[in-house]
Design a protein around this motif. Structure first.
Motif, mmCIF file in Angstrom:
data_model
loop_
_atom_site.group_PDB
_atom_site.id
_atom_site.type_symbol
_atom_site.label_atom_id
_atom_site.label_comp_id
_atom_site.label_asym_id
_atom_site.label_seq_id
_atom_site.Cartn_x
_atom_site.Cartn_y
_atom_site.Cartn_z
ATOM 1 N N THR A 83 -6.479 1.588 3.858
ATOM 2 C CA THR A 83 -6.133 0.236 4.317
ATOM 3 C C THR A 83 -6.004 0.219 5.833
ATOM 4 O O THR A 83 -5.437 1.145 6.416
ATOM 5 C CB THR A 83 -4.815 -0.239 3.671
ATOM 6 O OG1 THR A 83 -4.963 -0.251 2.245
ATOM 7 C CG2 THR A 83 -4.430 -1.630 4.148
ATOM 8 N N TYR A 140 -4.526 -1.103 9.337
ATOM 9 C CA TYR A 140 -3.336 -1.707 9.939
ATOM 10 C C TYR A 140 -3.634 -1.899 11.421
ATOM 11 O O TYR A 140 -3.607 -0.944 12.199
ATOM 12 C CB TYR A 140 -2.114 -0.803 9.738
ATOM 13 C CG TYR A 140 -1.743 -0.651 8.278
ATOM 14 C CD1 TYR A 140 -0.818 -1.502 7.687
ATOM 15 C CD2 TYR A 140 -2.357 0.321 7.495
ATOM 16 C CE1 TYR A 140 -0.494 -1.388 6.347
ATOM 17 C CE2 TYR A 140 -2.046 0.459 6.149
ATOM 18 C CZ TYR A 140 -1.115 -0.404 5.580
ATOM 19 O OH TYR A 140 -0.802 -0.289 4.257
ATOM 20 N N GLY A 145 -4.352 5.376 3.774
ATOM 21 C CA GLY A 145 -4.688 5.171 2.371
ATOM 22 C C GLY A 145 -5.839 4.205 2.178
ATOM 23 O O GLY A 145 -5.869 3.443 1.213
ATOM 24 N N GLY A 161 5.753 2.821 1.373
ATOM 25 C CA GLY A 161 4.933 1.632 1.170
ATOM 26 C C GLY A 161 4.921 0.752 2.405
ATOM 27 O O GLY A 161 5.926 0.642 3.117
ATOM 28 N N ALA A 184 3.561 -3.221 3.846
ATOM 29 C CA ALA A 184 2.997 -4.552 3.595
ATOM 30 C C ALA A 184 3.210 -5.356 4.870
ATOM 31 O O ALA A 184 4.121 -5.064 5.658
ATOM 32 C CB ALA A 184 3.681 -5.225 2.408
ATOM 33 N N ASN A 220 0.869 -1.183 0.000
ATOM 34 C CA ASN A 220 0.000 0.000 0.000
ATOM 35 C C ASN A 220 0.905 1.232 0.000
ATOM 36 O O ASN A 220 1.633 1.474 0.957
ATOM 37 C CB ASN A 220 -0.900 -0.018 1.237
ATOM 38 C CG ASN A 220 -1.795 1.197 1.330
ATOM 39 O OD1 ASN A 220 -2.183 1.769 0.323
ATOM 40 N ND2 ASN A 220 -2.113 1.604 2.550
ATOM 41 N N TRP A 221 0.869 2.001 -1.107
ATOM 42 C CA TRP A 221 1.740 3.170 -1.237
ATOM 43 C C TRP A 221 1.021 4.440 -0.801
ATOM 44 O O TRP A 221 -0.130 4.650 -1.135
ATOM 45 C CB TRP A 221 2.203 3.325 -2.685
ATOM 46 C CG TRP A 221 3.143 2.252 -3.147
ATOM 47 C CD1 TRP A 221 2.845 1.188 -3.951
ATOM 48 C CD2 TRP A 221 4.528 2.133 -2.826
ATOM 49 N NE1 TRP A 221 3.967 0.419 -4.163
ATOM 50 C CE2 TRP A 221 5.014 0.975 -3.477
ATOM 51 C CE3 TRP A 221 5.413 2.887 -2.053
ATOM 52 C CZ2 TRP A 221 6.341 0.558 -3.384
ATOM 53 C CZ3 TRP A 221 6.734 2.471 -1.953
ATOM 54 C CH2 TRP A 221 7.186 1.328 -2.612
ATOM 55 N N LEU A 222 1.750 5.278 -0.033
ATOM 56 C CA LEU A 222 1.206 6.543 0.459
ATOM 57 C C LEU A 222 2.144 7.671 0.067
ATOM 58 O O LEU A 222 3.352 7.593 0.333
ATOM 59 C CB LEU A 222 1.068 6.493 1.984
ATOM 60 C CG LEU A 222 0.160 5.376 2.497
ATOM 61 C CD1 LEU A 222 0.663 4.841 3.802
ATOM 62 C CD2 LEU A 222 -1.256 5.892 2.643
ATOM 63 N N TYR A 275 4.776 -4.302 10.188
ATOM 64 C CA TYR A 275 4.597 -3.957 8.776
ATOM 65 C C TYR A 275 5.920 -3.566 8.132
ATOM 66 O O TYR A 275 6.607 -2.662 8.604
ATOM 67 C CB TYR A 275 3.561 -2.830 8.634
ATOM 68 C CG TYR A 275 2.209 -3.256 9.150
ATOM 69 C CD1 TYR A 275 1.385 -4.094 8.405
ATOM 70 C CD2 TYR A 275 1.783 -2.877 10.434
ATOM 71 C CE1 TYR A 275 0.164 -4.528 8.898
ATOM 72 C CE2 TYR A 275 0.567 -3.302 10.933
ATOM 73 C CZ TYR A 275 -0.238 -4.124 10.158
ATOM 74 O OH TYR A 275 -1.438 -4.567 10.657
#
Length: 412
Positions: A343, A345, A341, A403, A405, A258-260, A391
């Motif tokens: 998503t 976490y 973003g 990013g 993941a 997930n890119w921010l 993460y």
């Protein structure tokens, strides 16, 4: 065709993907607590007291003395835990440094350092390795001075340039600082020698290119990316983590990235949608700013929000501003979710609680800490190692984005 093949081969061999093993040690906060010195330390090293005591020692106009700059950095040193090895000079002189995305300067102690923190061969404190400029054939003296105010400790030093090596990677003419004065017990207690900042150039106090910018300018990394993998504190794996310069390792994370986008180029600053406790949006419901900081083990946020969060997870305050949790109640505590973003976490209580053992007694501390950090975009949250352990984090300087993941951890 032959010349093209040679060019491709030269390009491939002139850049590298470098793995830097990271070691994990008890934080300065943990060490001071074990020695019964934490309360006195926090009283004597609050930023306002240190400002009054030492501000006149620093060059006029030192940026870090401005409001809001030092309040974040106090957490860097009190709670920094992961560090790795670098070398400076020819022949190489080795140092252990915090690889810190929450700052942008590289500094190590100087052989001319006059502070107790630098240690001596006869002191009771662990000897911090000190840079000997006169022994390096590639050292270039700069002559300028610098000052860095860390809230819980200050630095005064001189600038220079020399060859920097990290693993098999070599960066030439790297600007760095030699600290000659380090007041305060922070650096005495520290297990590391110095700091290697990985933030943006605008955050730096030392003039010149920060380390990763210098690597990009010299084209010695494969991609304009570095990434962090941090293991859990109960892990028996060796090493305790890894910094990968020049790319990412897909074997260390699962699922999509997930890119921010970076919202302000100083810290690695991103937008956070909200923070939810047990699925209910509780904090910054209209969005807020957060910085991704490998230099602190904690998750920090504005005081009012953090005090409310501590209540929601059943944490009770101590006399020195920390928050204790009943270890027997961990399984019943709520999940805390950071929405970035779009998503989610999520951290369980086992992940956001820090366990420390004193003698035969185990104490559980909240991994959340109050920190009022001022920025033009509003108050900042800090996503430190409590978050980054769960993460995998990727810092993309080419596209100015971060990013995340899910990190892969061994079953324990």
């Amino acid at each position: 065709m032959l010349s093209l093949l040679f060019l491709l081969l030269w390009t491939w061999t002139s850049s590298a993907l470098i793995r830097v093993p990271l070691s994990r040690v008890p934080s300065i906060r943990t060490q001071l607590r074990a020695e019964g010195l934490l309360q006195a330390f926090l009283k004597d090293h609050s930023p306002d007291i240190f400002n009054r005591r030492f501000a006149q020692c620093f060059p006029p106009g030192t940026q870090s003395l401005k409001l809001g700059r030092s309040s974040e950095k106090i957490y860097n040193f009190m709670d920094a835990q992961y560090f790795g090895e670098i070398s400076l000079g020819t022949p190489a002189q080795n140092f252990s440094v915090i690889f810190d995305t929450g700052s942008s300067d590289l500094w190590v102690p100087s052989s001319y350092c006059v502070s107790q923190a630098c240690g001596t061969a006869h002191s009771k404190h662990a000897l911090h390795r000190r840079f000997k400029a006169f022994e390096s054939k590639t050292f270039h003296h700069d002559g300028r001075t610098f000052g860095i105010h860390y809230g819980s400790g200050h630095l005064l030093g001189v600038m220079g340039r020399d060859t920097l090596k990290i693993g098999d990677l070599t960066a030439l003419n790297q600007e760095f600082g030699e600290s000659v004065y380090e007041p305060g017990a922070t650096f005495v207690t520290a297990k590391f020698d110095g700091v290697l900042g990985l933030g943006y150039a605008s955050l730096a106090e030392i003039l010149g290119n920060p380390v990763f910018d210098n690597m990009l300018a010299q084209k010695i990394v494969e991609e304009p990316i570095f990434s962090f993998y941090l293991t859990r504190k109960t892990s028996t794996s060796n090493p305790d983590g890894e910094l990968l310069l020049g790319g990412k390792d897909e074997a260390l994370f699962s699922g999509p990235i997930n890119w921010l986008p970076v919202t302000a180029k100083g810290y690695w600053q991103i937008k956070m949608d909200s923070v939810a406790v047990q699925g209910v949006s509780s904090f910054c419901p209209r969005g807020c700013q957060a910085i991704v900081d490998t230099g602190t083990s904690l998750i920090a946020g504005p005081t009012n929000d953090i005090l409310s969060l501590q209540q929601l997870i059943g944490a009770t305050p101590t006399s020195i501003g920390e928050f204790l949790i009943d270890c027997a109640r961990l399984s019943s505590l709520p999940h805390v979710t950071f929405i970035l973003g779009g998503t989610e976490y999520t951290l369980t209580s086992e992940q956001y609680v820090r366990k420390e053992t004193f003698g035969n007694k185990e104490l559980c501390f909240s991994g959340f800490q109050a920190a009022d950090i001022v920025s033009p975009e509003g108050p900042l949250w800090i996503l430190g190692d409590v978050f980054l352990t769960e993460y995998y984090s990727i810092f993309d300087k080419g596209q100015d984005r971060v990013g995340f993941a899910r990190a892969k951890h061994a079953i324990e």
